[in-house]
Design a protein around this motif. Structure first.
Motif, mmCIF file in Angstrom:
data_model
loop_
_atom_site.group_PDB
_atom_site.id
_atom_site.type_symbol
_atom_site.label_atom_id
_atom_site.label_comp_id
_atom_site.label_asym_id
_atom_site.label_seq_id
_atom_site.Cartn_x
_atom_site.Cartn_y
_atom_site.Cartn_z
ATOM 1 N N GLU A 10 41.941 19.219 42.705
ATOM 2 C CA GLU A 10 41.302 19.414 44.012
ATOM 3 C C GLU A 10 40.274 18.311 44.273
ATOM 4 O O GLU A 10 39.076 18.551 44.291
ATOM 5 N N ASN B 198 38.114 19.048 47.478
ATOM 6 C CA ASN B 198 37.602 20.399 47.667
ATOM 7 C C ASN B 198 36.191 20.488 47.083
ATOM 8 O O ASN B 198 36.007 20.528 45.866
ATOM 9 N N LYS C 86 33.991 22.915 46.947
ATOM 10 C CA LYS C 86 33.654 24.120 46.179
ATOM 11 C C LYS C 86 34.247 24.072 44.773
ATOM 12 O O LYS C 86 33.610 24.500 43.818
ATOM 13 N N VAL C 87 35.461 23.559 44.637
ATOM 14 C CA VAL C 87 36.038 23.407 43.290
ATOM 15 C C VAL C 87 35.259 22.336 42.531
ATOM 16 O O VAL C 87 34.999 22.480 41.335
ATOM 17 N N ILE D 228 42.600 26.049 42.180
ATOM 18 C CA ILE D 228 43.076 27.185 42.953
ATOM 19 C C ILE D 228 44.513 27.452 42.517
ATOM 20 O O ILE D 228 45.338 26.535 42.495
ATOM 21 N N ASP E 79 40.820 31.748 45.077
ATOM 22 C CA ASP E 79 40.266 30.881 46.105
ATOM 23 C C ASP E 79 39.139 30.076 45.460
ATOM 24 O O ASP E 79 38.958 30.138 44.240
ATOM 25 N N GLU E 80 38.384 29.325 46.249
ATOM 26 C CA GLU E 80 37.330 28.474 45.703
ATOM 27 C C GLU E 80 36.274 29.284 44.963
ATOM 28 O O GLU E 80 35.833 28.905 43.877
ATOM 29 N N ARG E 81 35.865 30.394 45.555
ATOM 30 C CA ARG E 81 34.858 31.227 44.885
ATOM 31 C C ARG E 81 35.403 31.800 43.578
ATOM 32 O O ARG E 81 34.674 31.950 42.602
ATOM 33 N N ALA F 263 37.411 30.268 41.583
ATOM 34 C CA ALA F 263 37.301 29.176 40.601
ATOM 35 C C ALA F 263 35.879 29.091 40.060
ATOM 36 O O ALA F 263 35.669 28.921 38.852
#
Length: 142
Positions: free
Chosen positions: A42, A45, A47-48, A85, A127-129, A131
């Motif tokens: 990612e 991304n 958040k990741v 993800i 999802d990102e959260r 991870a």
């Protein structure tokens, strides 16, 4: 008869305790990840990326180890912590994806963690959260 039963029960308990003390069952996994790398797919991304940053910084703060991060899939023969993800981890080897599929489905903010052949720790967020939460769970268990 009652005394004999109690005596046998005590012998069984002592044998069980000795077995647990001298077997690998009660000890943590003996795999050393000090030379591992963190792999992710990612790149864009945020958040990741944050989950990876948290994982890397917490490992460094507790162990003084700097675990390198890469998005290049050339990690054969190395110990790897994979984070991403789940639905986007399609480029991983088949055995990684198969291991994830065997676990129950997760919902929003959920995650799966799989250890593959004592070489790879796979953190797959729904999802990102997820991870981020998976990285946090792993840190608490280390």
């Amino acid at each position: 008869m009652k005394k004999s039963f109690t005596s046998n029960l005590r012998h069984i308990a002592v044998i069980l305790i000795l077995y647990l003390l001298y077997s690998d069952i009660c000890f943590g996994q003996k795999t050393d990840y000090s030379d591992a790398i963190i792999f992710f797919t990612e790149k864009k991304n945020i958040k990741v990326q944050k989950a990876i940053q948290i994982l890397q910084e917490e490992i460094r703060s507790h162990t003084d180890l700097v675990i390198p991060v890469t998005s290049k899939a050339s990690f054969r023969g190395k110990k790897v912590i994979v984070i991403g993800i789940e639905e986007r981890l399609v480029d991983l080897p088949d055995n990684y994806r198969d291991a994830l599929r065997k676990l129950p489905e997760t919902g929003k903010e959920g995650f799966k963690i799989v250890i593959i052949k004592n070489q790879t720790v796979l953190i797959a967020g729904h999802d990102e959260r997820g991870a981020i939460y998976g990285a946090g769970w792993l840190l608490r268990k280390m």
